[in-house]
Design an enzyme around this catalytic site. Sequence first.
Site: not given
Ligand code: DGY
Length: 307
Positions: A226, A255, A273
């Site tokens: 993240r 983002e 992402h």
């Molecule tokens: C998640 O599932 O947390 C991913 O970041 C999605 O791509």
Amino acid sequence: MALNRLREACDVDLYTGAAAMPREDLAARIEDKQGIVCLLTDRVDRDIIDRAPALRVIANVAVGYDNVDATYARERGIAVTNTPDVLTEAVAEFTWGLILALTRRIGEGERLLRRGEWRGWALDFMLGMELSGKRLGIVGAGRIGQAVARRAPAFGMHVVYTGRARQSDARPPMPEGSRRVSFDEVLVTSDVMSLHIPLTPETRHLMDQRAFARMKRTAYLVNTARGPIVDEAALAWALDERLIAGAALDVYEREPAVEPVLLQRENVVLAPHLGSATRETRTAMSDLAVDNVLAVLSGRPPLTPVT
Ligand code: DGY
């Protein structure tokens, strides 16, 4: 198809906009709903939850669920689910794609070539770092951290990791010879450091100026977890000060905005992402989210509740 299965069982109100659903739209449309299938771009916080008195299940189509106030939902008796397991291999494969692109300067080389600036093969041209014999530091030994680590021996890398590696199937969770160490040891000794932890108040800006200053000057950072785990301004500073060799990011603090300094740097690989973005995985994620909704709405326990 997941949507068809949902439509067979429920009245579905589908948002079809290309960009993330505007918050006012979500607030207005959730009022009479019993279930919601949401994306990581939807912030389902206390205010939104309070707008939905009939809500019974929030099914997040992602493994990370920092976009959902799961604590408050639990207090209200609403099930919150995510999509673990089904995206593990896709994210691990993508992480290795970033590691290779970063250490072998693949994006940088392609940009140069496309600009017409390649003057031909030369012995000392665009040298990168070989992975074989180097140390991979994994921060977070959950499913994705384990899947990334499992691929390390194929590249001759040694693994150190933080966190408890719980065994989830017959395979050993971490490759033979891996060592569990402190976060500081990962910082100080890794040649490539890869983040695989959830975003929580404790992990926000885990990678700050102090952390970057502890890394080897030849080391690379990879983040497919993240964005806010990395303080992007601190990363830009570390790159300017040449405190690390480079970084690869798939996720960002705000983002889809990216810290402008990072856009200028050749030793940064930037992806939009895409960690779980394969047809197979996104289909499986959608199916699992729908299965969770159908389970809760028909009075059964959810398949993958968040703990
Ligand atoms: C998640 O599932 O947390 C991913 O970041 C999605 O791509």
